[in-house]
Design a protein around this motif. Structure first.
Motif, PDB file in Angstrom:
ATOM      1  N   GLU A  15      41.075  39.560  29.671  1.00  0.00           N
ATOM      2  CA  GLU A  15      42.079  40.477  29.176  1.00  0.00           C
ATOM      3  C   GLU A  15      42.188  41.738  30.163  1.00  0.00           C
ATOM      4  O   GLU A  15      43.267  42.020  30.579  1.00  0.00           O
ATOM      5  CB  GLU A  15      42.046  40.772  27.825  1.00  0.00           C
ATOM      6  CG  GLU A  15      43.396  41.489  27.166  1.00  0.00           C
ATOM      7  CD  GLU A  15      44.485  40.359  27.372  1.00  0.00           C
ATOM      8  OE1 GLU A  15      45.711  40.830  27.503  1.00  0.00           O
ATOM      9  OE2 GLU A  15      44.282  39.230  27.279  1.00  0.00           O
ATOM     10  N   SER A  16      41.207  42.314  30.476  1.00  0.00           N
ATOM     11  CA  SER A  16      41.186  43.588  31.077  1.00  0.00           C
ATOM     12  C   SER A  16      41.079  43.372  32.659  1.00  0.00           C
ATOM     13  O   SER A  16      41.391  44.041  33.497  1.00  0.00           O
ATOM     14  CB  SER A  16      40.142  44.448  30.894  1.00  0.00           C
ATOM     15  OG  SER A  16      38.676  43.834  31.062  1.00  0.00           O
TER      16      SER A  16
ATOM     17  N   MET B  62      39.551  53.605  31.709  1.00  0.00           N
ATOM     18  CA  MET B  62      40.142  52.661  31.293  1.00  0.00           C
ATOM     19  C   MET B  62      41.982  52.767  31.095  1.00  0.00           C
ATOM     20  O   MET B  62      42.191  53.683  30.511  1.00  0.00           O
ATOM     21  CB  MET B  62      39.859  51.901  30.035  1.00  0.00           C
ATOM     22  CG  MET B  62      40.775  50.648  29.684  1.00  0.00           C
ATOM     23  SD  MET B  62      40.560  50.140  28.022  1.00  0.00           S
ATOM     24  CE  MET B  62      38.705  49.461  27.967  1.00  0.00           C
TER      25      MET B  62
ATOM     26  N   VAL C  36      46.144  48.741  29.657  1.00  0.00           N
ATOM     27  CA  VAL C  36      44.766  47.810  29.527  1.00  0.00           C
ATOM     28  C   VAL C  36      44.202  48.067  27.854  1.00  0.00           C
ATOM     29  O   VAL C  36      43.875  47.044  27.238  1.00  0.00           O
ATOM     30  CB  VAL C  36      43.652  47.838  30.533  1.00  0.00           C
ATOM     31  CG1 VAL C  36      42.404  46.979  30.048  1.00  0.00           C
ATOM     32  CG2 VAL C  36      44.189  47.730  31.817  1.00  0.00           C
TER      33      VAL C  36
ATOM     34  N   LEU D  44      43.993  45.323  24.973  1.00  0.00           N
ATOM     35  CA  LEU D  44      42.569  45.009  24.420  1.00  0.00           C
ATOM     36  C   LEU D  44      42.719  45.472  22.759  1.00  0.00           C
ATOM     37  O   LEU D  44      42.010  44.631  22.033  1.00  0.00           O
ATOM     38  CB  LEU D  44      41.627  46.088  24.777  1.00  0.00           C
ATOM     39  CG  LEU D  44      41.242  45.481  26.076  1.00  0.00           C
ATOM     40  CD1 LEU D  44      39.977  46.423  26.808  1.00  0.00           C
ATOM     41  CD2 LEU D  44      40.685  43.874  26.486  1.00  0.00           C
TER      42      LEU D  44
END
Ligand code: ADP
Ligand code: MG
Length: 647
Positions: free
Chosen positions: A596-597, A622, A626, A630
Motif C-alpha cells: 500500500e505504501s 510518512m 499514504v 494505510l
C-alpha cells in the motif's frame, strides 16, 4: 516374510515406448542394464524419465520387524542377453514377454522382482512402495499369467482410488496382454455409461479395474459376478483410505469367494490399512521398497539458516532471486500452507495450495493449472503432494524441514524431472541445523549453505527480468494489431505534444509499467547479516512479541539501539488494530503495508504483535496521503486504523 528392497522410481519410464511400440513386433533396445542391490535401475532408452534413486540408510527405514534384507537377486543380464530375458526368468508365458518387449520393459524393477514370484504362486501380498516404482506390472504380469482365458466371468478385480488410475491400470493390462488372445479388460468407474458397462460385462470380461463405488453398484445389481474371482488387488490402499473408500473396500472384501488371492499396495501403512491386511489377507508375503533419493546430480541442493519469524521474508527473497518457472513450497501444516500462500499472493505470485483439505477434484485441477503454467507456485503439505508428477518444477523449497530423510528425498524429487535440472532449497532454523547431517546422509551428498539473497542480488535479478520481459514483449506483441495501432497513435501524439525523444517516451512507458512500485530495493547491507545465529536476546521474548528489527539498521550497528523499546532514530512507531486474536503474522503486516505504501519490505522496522493490536516501526516522514491510505488498509479482514504512537 518381509522383504525390504532398495527401490527406484520409474515414473513414466516406459510411457514413451508404449506409445511408439508396435505390440507383438518387439524391437527391443540394445542397451543392457546392470543391476546391483544398490544400483538404481537405469533405463538408457528413456533417460528423460528414469530417475535414479539413492537408498535411505537402514536406520531411517520405515519398516517394522521382523525384516530380512534381501539384495536384489539376479546378477544376470549379460551383454548378449536375449530381449526380456530378465522377465523370462519368472517363467512368464511367451505372449506376455512379447507384450513387454513391445513396450520396452527390459529389466524388472525391484518391486517386480520381489512380488512377481510370490504372486505367481498365488500367495497374498502386502507391498509398500511409492508411486513410480512399477507396481502395476508387479501385480499385472503374474495375474495375467495365471489367467484362464476360457473362463468368461471376472477373475481379477483391481480397486483404485480414482478413475484416472483405473483407466491407467486397465491400459497397462491391455498393453502387457496385447499379444494374448481373448483377454478382455474393462475399466469401471463412476461418470461413465452404466448400461454400456453392463453390456460389456455380459459379453465376458476377465479383468475389471474400477473405483470402489461403481464396482459396488454393479455387485449390488448383480451385473458383476464375482463368484469366479481369483484375485483382488487394492492399489494405492492408503489413498483409498484418505478418500473415504475404506468401508467400501471392506464390503467388497467380504463379498468375495473364500478361496481368493488378495494383493494390497500402499505407499504408507496407516493402522487402518495394516488391519485390513491382518483381517483379510492370508499369510501374506510382505515387500517394502525403500524410496531412494532423487538423482542428486541433477538437483542442486542448498540450505539456509533463518529464524522462524523471518522465514516469510526470507522466502520472498529467495523466490525473487532464485525463482524459476515452477516452484513447490513444502510446509509442515495446513495452516502454514495457507499463511505462506496468502503472503505470496499479496506479493503478486500466482499461488495455489494443496493440502489435505483440498478435495480430490480440485486437487486434480490445481495440478493441471500448475502443469500448464497458470499457477506458478504451489504451497503443499507432504501428504497432498505425494506422487505429484509435474515436469516444469524448477525449484523445491523446504519452507519447513521435513520429518525425515525419506520425506526430504521425496520432496526434492518433485524437481529435476524429465531430464531437466532442478534446485532445492531447505530452510533451517538455527536449532534445526543439527538435522542437516541426517538429510545429507539420506541423499548421500552435501547440501551446500547459502545466504538469504541480499538487496544487490535481488535488484540484479529484477533488472535482468525486466530486460527479458522487454525483449519478449518486442518479439511477441501481446496486443492485437488494432490495439497496437491505437497505442502507436497515442505514442505519436504524446511525442508531438511534449516534443520528446523516443527514448524519453520509452522510459516513461517503462516507468508506467512498474505500476508505481519501486524498481529496486534500497540499501546496501546484506539481509540477515549476523542474524541467523543471533544471540537469544534477539529472539522472541514471549508469545506476544515478534522482533523484526536488527538487520534493518544500516551497517547493523547494534550500539545505536535506543534501548529495547523505542524505535530507531530514523523510525517512527505506529499502532495498528490487528493482533494475535486476528491470527495476524508479521508477514501479513509487512506485505500489506509494503504494497500500500510503496515502502520496500525491508524498510519496515520492528513489528510487535499483541493480543488485540500490534506496533510497527516505519521510516519517519510518512506522507499524509499514504498515512490516510494505510488507515483504511485491511489486514486479516480488519482495518488497520493506523495511528502514531505517543502522539
Ligand atoms: P506405480 O504403480 O508404482 O506408481 P507404475 O506401474 O505406474 O508405477 O509404473 C511407473 C512407470 O514405470 C510406468 O510408466 C511404467 O510403464 C514404467 N515401468 C514399470 N516397470 C517398468 C520396467 N520394468 N521397465 C521399464 N519401465 C517400467
Ligand atoms: Mg500405480
Amino acid at each position: 516374510m518381509t522383504q525390504i528392497i532398495d527401490g527406484s522410481t520409474l515414473v513414466g519410464a516406459a510411457d514413451s515406448q508404449a506409445a511408439l511400440a508396435q505390440p507383438c513386433e518387439a524391437e527391443t533396445a540394445s542397451s543392457t542394464i546392470s543391476l546391483g542391490s544398490d544400483t538404481a535401475l537405469d533405463f538408457p532408452e528413456a533417460p528423460d524419465s528414469a530417475i535414479a534413486q539413492v537408498v535411505i540408510p537402514a536406520d531411517d527405514a520405515v519398516t517394522e520387524a521382523p525384516a530380512t534384507e534381501t539384495a536384489a537377486t539376479e546378477p544376470t543380464a549379460p551383454e548378449t542377453a536375449a530381449p526380456v530375458s530378465a522377465f523370462a526368468a519368472f517363467g512368464l508365458r511367451r505372449e506376455l514377454l512379447e507384450g513387454l518387449a513391445a513396450i520396452g520393459f527390459e529389466e524388472p524393477s525391484p518391486i517386480q522382482k520381489a512380488a512377481i514370484p510370490e504372486l505367481m504362486l498365488g500367495r497374498d501380498l502386502v507391498g509398500q512402495a511409492q508411486t513410480g516404482t512399477g507396481k502395476t506390472a508387479a501385480f499385472g504380469l503374474p495375474l495375467l499369467e495365471r489367467l484362464d482365458p476360457g473362463q468368461r466371468t471376472p477373475q481379477v478385480l483391481v480397486l483404485t482410488p480414482t478413475r484416472e488410475l483405473a483407466m491407467q491400470v486397465a491400459e497397462a493390462f491391455n498393453s502387457y496382454a496385447a499379444c494374448m488372445k481373448g483377454v478382455k479388460v474393462l475399466p469401471v468407474y463412476g461418470g461413465a455409461d452404466f448400461r454400456d458397462q453392463i453390456q460389456q460385462l455380459r459379453r465376458g470380461v476377465q479383468i475389471v479395474v474400477g473405483t470402489p463405488g461403481r464396482v459396488m453398484d454393479h455387485m449390488r445389481q448383480g451385473t458383476l459376478d464375482l463368484s469366479g474371482l481369483r484375485s483382488l488387488v487394492l492399489d494405492e490402499a492408503d489413498e483409498m483410505l484418505r478418500m473415504g473408500f475404506i468401508d467400501d473396500v471392506k464390503w467388497v472384501l467380504e463379498q468375495l469367494p473364500a478361496e481368493r488371492q488378495v494383493v494390497l499396495f500402499s505407499a504408507t501403512m496407516p493402522p487402518e490399512i495394516r488391519r485390513i491386511s491382518q483381517n483379510h489377507l492370508k499369510n501374506p508375503a510382505e515387500v517394502t521398497i525403500r524410496q531412494k533419493a532423487a538423482d542428486g546430480r541433477r538437483i542442486r541442493q542448498r540450505h539456509l539458516v533463518v529464524n522462524g519469524p523471518q522465514k516469510l521474508e526470507a522466502l520472498e527473497r529467495v523466490l525473487e532471486a532464485v525463482g524459476s518457472e515452477g516452484v513447490i513450497i513444502f510446509a509442515r501444516t495446513k495452516a502454514i500452507t495457507l499463511t505462506v500462500a496468502e503472503s505470496l499472493e499479496q506479493h503478486g505470485y500466482d499461488v495455489a495450495v494443496l493440502n489435505g483439505d483440498v478435495p480430490q477434484t480440485q486437487r486434480e485441477r490445481t495440478i493441471e493449472r500448475l502443469r500448464d503454467g497458470r499457477v506458478n507456485v504451489l504451497v503443499a503439505t507432504d501428504v497432498a503432494a505425494r506422487g505429484l508428477d509435474v515436469d516444469r518444477i524448477g525449484l523445491v523449497i523446504n519452507y519447513d524441514i521435513p520429518f525425515d530423510g525419506e520425506a526430504y528425498v521425496h520432496r526434492i524429487g518433485r524437481t529435476g524431472r524429465a531430464g531437466r535440472s532442478g534446485e532445492a532449497i531447505l530452510f533451517l532454523t538455527p536449532r534445526e541445523r543439527r538435522f542437516l547431517g541426517g538429510l545429507e546422509r539420506a541423499v548421500n551428498q552435501p547440501i551446500e549453505p547459502m545466504e538469504v539473497p541480499g538487496n544487490a542480488s535481488i535488484n540484479q535479478h529484477r533488472l535482468d527480468r525486466l530486460r527479458q520481459k522487454l525483449t519478449a514483449a518486442l518479439q511477441q506483441p501481446a496486443c492485437n494489431p488494432e490495439e497496437r495501432a491505437l497505442l502507436g497513435e497515442i505514442l505519436q501524439r504524446v511525442a508531438q505534444e511534449q516534443a520528446c525523444t523516443p527514448e524519453q517516451l520509452a522510459l516513461a512507458a517503462l516507468e508506467l509499467g512498474l505500476g508505481g512500485k519501486p524498481l529496486l530495493l534500497q540499501g546496501e547491507e546484506r539481509w540477515g547479516q549476523g542474524r541467523a545465529g543471533a544471540p537469544t536476546r534477539e529472539r522472541d521474548r514471549d508469545r506476544g512479541e515478534r522482533d523484526r528489527g536488527g538487520e534493518r539498521r544500516p551497517f547493523n550497528d547494534r550500539h545505536q539501539e535506543r534501548g529495547e523499546d523505542g524505535p530507531e532514530d530514523n523510525m517512527e512507531r505506529f499502532r495498528i488494530e490487528v493482533g494475535w486474536r486476528d491470527r495476524v503474522k508479521p508477514g501479513n503486516i509487512v506485505g500489506a503495508i509494503a504494497n500500500e505504501s510503496g515502502l520496500a519490505g525491508r524498510s519496515i522496522g520492528k513489528i510487535r504483535i499483541f493480543d488485540a493490536h500490534s506496533t510497527v516501526d516505519l521510516p519517519k516522514g510518512m506522507p499524509d496521503d499514504v498515512f490516510a491510505d494505510l488507515r483504511r488498509l485491511r489486514v486479516m479482514n480488519k482495518e488497520l486504523q493506523i495511528s502514531r504512537l505517543g502522539s
